[in-house]
Design a protein around this motif. Structure first.
Motif, PDB file in Angstrom:
ATOM      1  N   GLU A 436      15.458 -26.522  13.253  1.00  0.00           N
ATOM      2  CA  GLU A 436      15.494 -27.981  13.027  1.00  0.00           C
ATOM      3  C   GLU A 436      16.518 -28.597  13.959  1.00  0.00           C
ATOM      4  O   GLU A 436      17.680 -28.164  13.994  1.00  0.00           O
ATOM      5  CB  GLU A 436      15.831 -28.315  11.574  1.00  0.00           C
ATOM      6  CG  GLU A 436      15.883 -29.834  11.383  1.00  0.00           C
ATOM      7  CD  GLU A 436      16.061 -30.302   9.958  1.00  0.00           C
ATOM      8  OE1 GLU A 436      16.303 -29.476   9.068  1.00  0.00           O
ATOM      9  OE2 GLU A 436      15.964 -31.536   9.749  1.00  0.00           O
ATOM     10  N   GLU A 527       9.549 -34.173  10.685  1.00  0.00           N
ATOM     11  CA  GLU A 527      10.006 -34.339   9.309  1.00  0.00           C
ATOM     12  C   GLU A 527      10.153 -35.818   9.022  1.00  0.00           C
ATOM     13  O   GLU A 527      10.819 -36.536   9.766  1.00  0.00           O
ATOM     14  CB  GLU A 527      11.355 -33.639   9.116  1.00  0.00           C
ATOM     15  CG  GLU A 527      11.248 -32.140   9.214  1.00  0.00           C
ATOM     16  CD  GLU A 527      12.582 -31.444   8.917  1.00  0.00           C
ATOM     17  OE1 GLU A 527      13.481 -32.089   8.326  1.00  0.00           O
ATOM     18  OE2 GLU A 527      12.720 -30.266   9.289  1.00  0.00           O
ATOM     19  N   ASP A 557      10.629 -34.439   4.193  1.00  0.00           N
ATOM     20  CA  ASP A 557      12.026 -34.026   4.135  1.00  0.00           C
ATOM     21  C   ASP A 557      12.668 -34.560   2.848  1.00  0.00           C
ATOM     22  O   ASP A 557      12.199 -35.551   2.286  1.00  0.00           O
ATOM     23  CB  ASP A 557      12.732 -34.629   5.361  1.00  0.00           C
ATOM     24  CG  ASP A 557      13.975 -33.850   5.727  1.00  0.00           C
ATOM     25  OD1 ASP A 557      14.332 -32.914   4.991  1.00  0.00           O
ATOM     26  OD2 ASP A 557      14.573 -34.175   6.777  1.00  0.00           O
ATOM     27  N   LYS A 578       9.966 -30.160   2.076  1.00  0.00           N
ATOM     28  CA  LYS A 578      11.308 -29.593   2.164  1.00  0.00           C
ATOM     29  C   LYS A 578      12.074 -30.108   0.956  1.00  0.00           C
ATOM     30  O   LYS A 578      12.347 -31.306   0.833  1.00  0.00           O
ATOM     31  CB  LYS A 578      11.989 -30.014   3.466  1.00  0.00           C
ATOM     32  CG  LYS A 578      11.322 -29.399   4.691  1.00  0.00           C
ATOM     33  CD  LYS A 578      12.077 -29.738   5.972  1.00  0.00           C
ATOM     34  CE  LYS A 578      13.297 -28.840   6.135  1.00  0.00           C
ATOM     35  NZ  LYS A 578      13.894 -29.007   7.485  1.00  0.00           N
TER      36      LYS A 578
HETATM   37 MG    MG Z   1      15.341 -32.734   8.217  1.00  0.00          MG
END
Ligand code: MG
Ligand code: C2E
Ligand code: MG
Length: 672
Positions: A436, A527, A557, A578
């Motif tokens: 990321e 994201e 996200d 996530k």
């Molecule tokens: Mg993120």
């Protein structure tokens, strides 16, 4: 105005032409008559007079001769009553005049007779003068000599009489002709010019009226404009202009006296929502009601103005201390909050108020407005529906923010950013699947400003798209290098803020970044947060679909802290969830959080979404997540975000593959 002047000129000209024509006609006819009279005066009258005189003398002479003849004097004596010489001279003078007049006027008819009369006179004179005395016979003869003269004179007198009659008749005819001509001329003038004059006069009157009306309308319009220039059309409160004037007056009197004045900056909370949900007419109605309530909260000497939109200002005059402003602000907050009925809907609005004190906080209009604005901002930050006084610290914060904005601009210009990478580890295999990319703003001496501190600022200043483009390009380039350095399957995960979805070039920017680094679209995952999905669903979904059509995957996200709508999990184009680190962090101690995480994992599985747990810091968390069949994990336990050159996916994969032995999903296989 021009046409009016033209009309007046035309009217004056035609009236002048009319009067001149009339004058010329009268003058010329008068002149004609006068000339004719002159002719009679110069010729006829004197001629007649002289003929009459001559006749008279001849008659006198005849009487004398006759009477002398009847009583003759002794021979050799000149008759004493007979004053021949004098009478003859006088007769000659008259006849000469008659002849001269006849010549002067070339009067043919009478020309011969006077001449003849004169000849007869000569004969008679000679006859007189040849006699010394008169006998009756001689008297008779002499009278006979007189006879032709008398006859000629009588003839002349008759002619002149006739002539005079003719002259009079002609004079009458003449006058009548001129009179007719004058009448005709006048009629013609009247016929031709009067309609024109009339029309012009009517037109002029009409135009003058119109001009007056226009002027009146203009004056009214000007007055309206003047009013509009200082009053707000909708609420009838003062407008920005009036407010500025009052503020300047207040600053002036604050300088001259020791009185305090309060300046309030008022903004309605979430007013946009009313406009959006009930329409602008309802919004206008709410503003009007609020305006009236604000006006009701202050004294007549105070000023309430609307600056525009849902922003109002209040100037409180002659305060003893800050407490007066606080009292008014409190009253305003309570009044504004009273329900408002708008087209059958009950609406409740609240306000936030920033207050600054004149002259304590400043004696310059711009500074005071800025102070009130900062205080208002603070009130908004404090959760709205409250008031805040300006304090100097706000200024310092604002100055700091401004400095940061400028520095950010320079950083964007000079690309003074860095990317750190944090691995996402496959919890089944221990392999690093994603890196990321996390943005950093280096400040020197290893200090970094974290993205949460400057990304909102960049967004507010319109710099985010440019920064985002840099992140995309740099991350793709770094990934390409990492792939070349032994991690060919590694993928990159990039964060996109809601604001970036308003960039029409977003898809093109993504494609360009991939193309430059020769990466296929599946190398990239983006994201987004739940707020991105909520902001403008249709437009966002379009962009997400376009990205997914290319082969790019999409992860939500920080899942769980937003709206967590099951609907978008089902319908929207997403590939992974996530789970927000706040749930993972407290999972060990907080049963609710643990349940939430478990539920999210279960739910995601049923929607066939990949799951990633964020913020894994310890083995207990890792263990639990593995036991709940979470697909991937990210957190300090694996690695903190590090610069690209320190990021070693190969080594990390090796380490975590051995740690997370196959079958570790029992939850008991984590190797210490
Ligand atoms: Mg993120
Ligand atoms: P995020 O996408 O949720 O990123 C994860 C954040 O959690 C990162 O913070 C990371 O340093 C932090 N983190 C990771 N593991 C742990 C852990 O185990 N414990 C704790 N306490 N924290 C952990 P960071 O780098 O400060 O980023 C904050 C947020 O800024 C990101 O949240 C992301 O939403 C945003 N952001 C970062 N980079 C970018 C970017 O390039 N563009 C955009 N639009 N947003 C970015
Ligand atoms: Mg996150």
């Amino acid at each position: 105005m021009k046409s009016l002047v033209r009309q007046v000129v035309l009217l004056v000209t035609s009236v002048t032409v009319f009067l001149t024509g009339l004058g010329v006609l009268l003058w010329s006819s008068n002149m004609g008559i006068a000339r004719h009279i002159q002719h009679g005066n110069d010729f006829l009258a004197p001629s007649q007079l002289h003929v009459a005189q001559a006749q008279h003398i001849v008659a006198r002479l005849a009487i004398e001769v006759h009477s002398d003849g009847l009583s003759p004097r002794p021979p050799g004596m000149v008759p004493y009553r007979f004053h021949v010489a004098g009478a003859l001279d006088e007769l000659e003078r008259h006849l000469t005049r008659v002849v001269r007049l006849a010549h002067a006027f070339n009067y043919q008819d009478a020309l011969n007779l006077p001449t003849r009369a004169f000849q007869h006179y000569e004969t008679a004179r000679a006859a007189f003068l040849s006699l010394d005395e008169l006998t009756p016979q001689q008297s008779m003869r002499l009278l006979a000599v007189f006879e032709p003269l008398r006859g000629t004179l009588d003839q002349l007198a008759r002619i002149y009489e006739l002539e005079e009659r003719n002259w009079h008749e002609e004079q009458e005819r003449f006058t009548a002709r001129y009179f007719k001509l004058a009448i005709f001329g006048i009629a013609l003038l009247v016929l031709v010019l009067l309609p024109l004059v009339f029309r012009l006069a009517i037109g002029l009157r009409h135009n003058v009226r119109r001009e007056l009306r226009t002027r009146q309308e203009l004056e009214e319009a000007n007055q309206n404009l003047e009013e509009m220039a200082i009053y707000d059309n909708l609420t009838k409160l003062g407008n920005r202009h009036l407010f500025k004037t009052r503020l300047d007056q207040v600053i002036g009197s604050a300088k001259r006296s020791d009185r305090l004045f309060g300046l309030m900056y008022i903004d309605l909370d979430n007013f946009k929502r009313i406009n959006d949900s009930l329409g602008h007419d309802a919004g206008d109605e709410v503003l009007t009601v609020v305006a009236a309530r604000l006006a009701g909260c202050v004294r007549s000497a105070d000023t309430v103005a609307r600056l525009g939109g849902d922003e109002f200002t209040v100037i409180i005059t002659d305060m003893d201390n800050n407490g007066n402003a606080a009292t008014v602000a409190d009253k305003i907050l309570r009044q504004v909050k009273r329900p408002i009925n708008v087209a059958g809907n009950e609406v409740v609005v609240s306000a936030s108020i920033g207050i600054t004190i004149v002259p304590t906080d400043g004696d310059d209009a711009t500074v005071l407005m800025k102070n009130a604005d900062l205080a208002l901002y603070k009130a908004k930050e404090h959760g709205r529906d409250n008031f805040q006084f300006f304090v100097e610290a706000m200024n310092r914060a604002a100055v700091a923010q401004m400095a940061m904005e400028n520095a950010l601009r320079a950083a964007v210009r000079d690309e003074k950013f860095a990317l750190h990478y944090q691995p996402q580890v496959d919890l089944y295999t221990g392999k690093v699947t994603y890196a990321e990319a996390l943005l950093r703003w280096p400040q020197g001496k290893g200090k970094m400003i974290p993205p949460n501190e400057f990304i909102p600022l960049a967004d507010a200043n319109g710099l985010l798209n440019e920064i985002g483009a840099w992140v995309l390009t740099r991350a793709c380039r770094d990934l390409a290098r990492m792939r070349r350095n032994g991690a060919p399957d590694l993928r990159i995960s990039i964060n996109l803020s809601p604001g970036q979805f308003r960039d029409p070039k977003l898809v093109a920017r993504v494609q360009e970044a991939l193309r430059v680094s020769a990466l296929a679209p599946p190398a990239l995952e983006i994201e987004i947060t739940e707020s991105t999905l909520i902001a403008d669903t249709d437009a966002t979904v379009k962009i997400l679909n376009a990205l997914r059509d290319l082969g790019i995957t999409v992860a939500i996200d920080d899942f769980g802290v937003g709206y967590s709508s099951l609907n978008y999990l089902k319908n929207l184009p997403i590939d992974a969830l996530k789970i927000d680190q706040s749930f993972v962090r407290d999972m060990e101690k907080n049963e609710t959080d643990r349940s939430i995480v478990d539920a999210i994992l279960y739910m995601a599985r049923s929607f066939s979404l990949r799951t990633v747990a964020e913020g894994i810091e310890n083995k207990w968390q890792l263990d639990h997540l593995i036991s709940q069949r979470c697909d991937e994990g990210q957190g300090f336990l694996f690695s903190r975000p590090v610069p690209a050159d320190e990021f070693s996916p190969v080594e990390m994969s090796r380490q975590w593959s051995s740690t997370l032995a196959p079958g570790a999903h029992s939850g008991l296989r984590v190797v210490e």
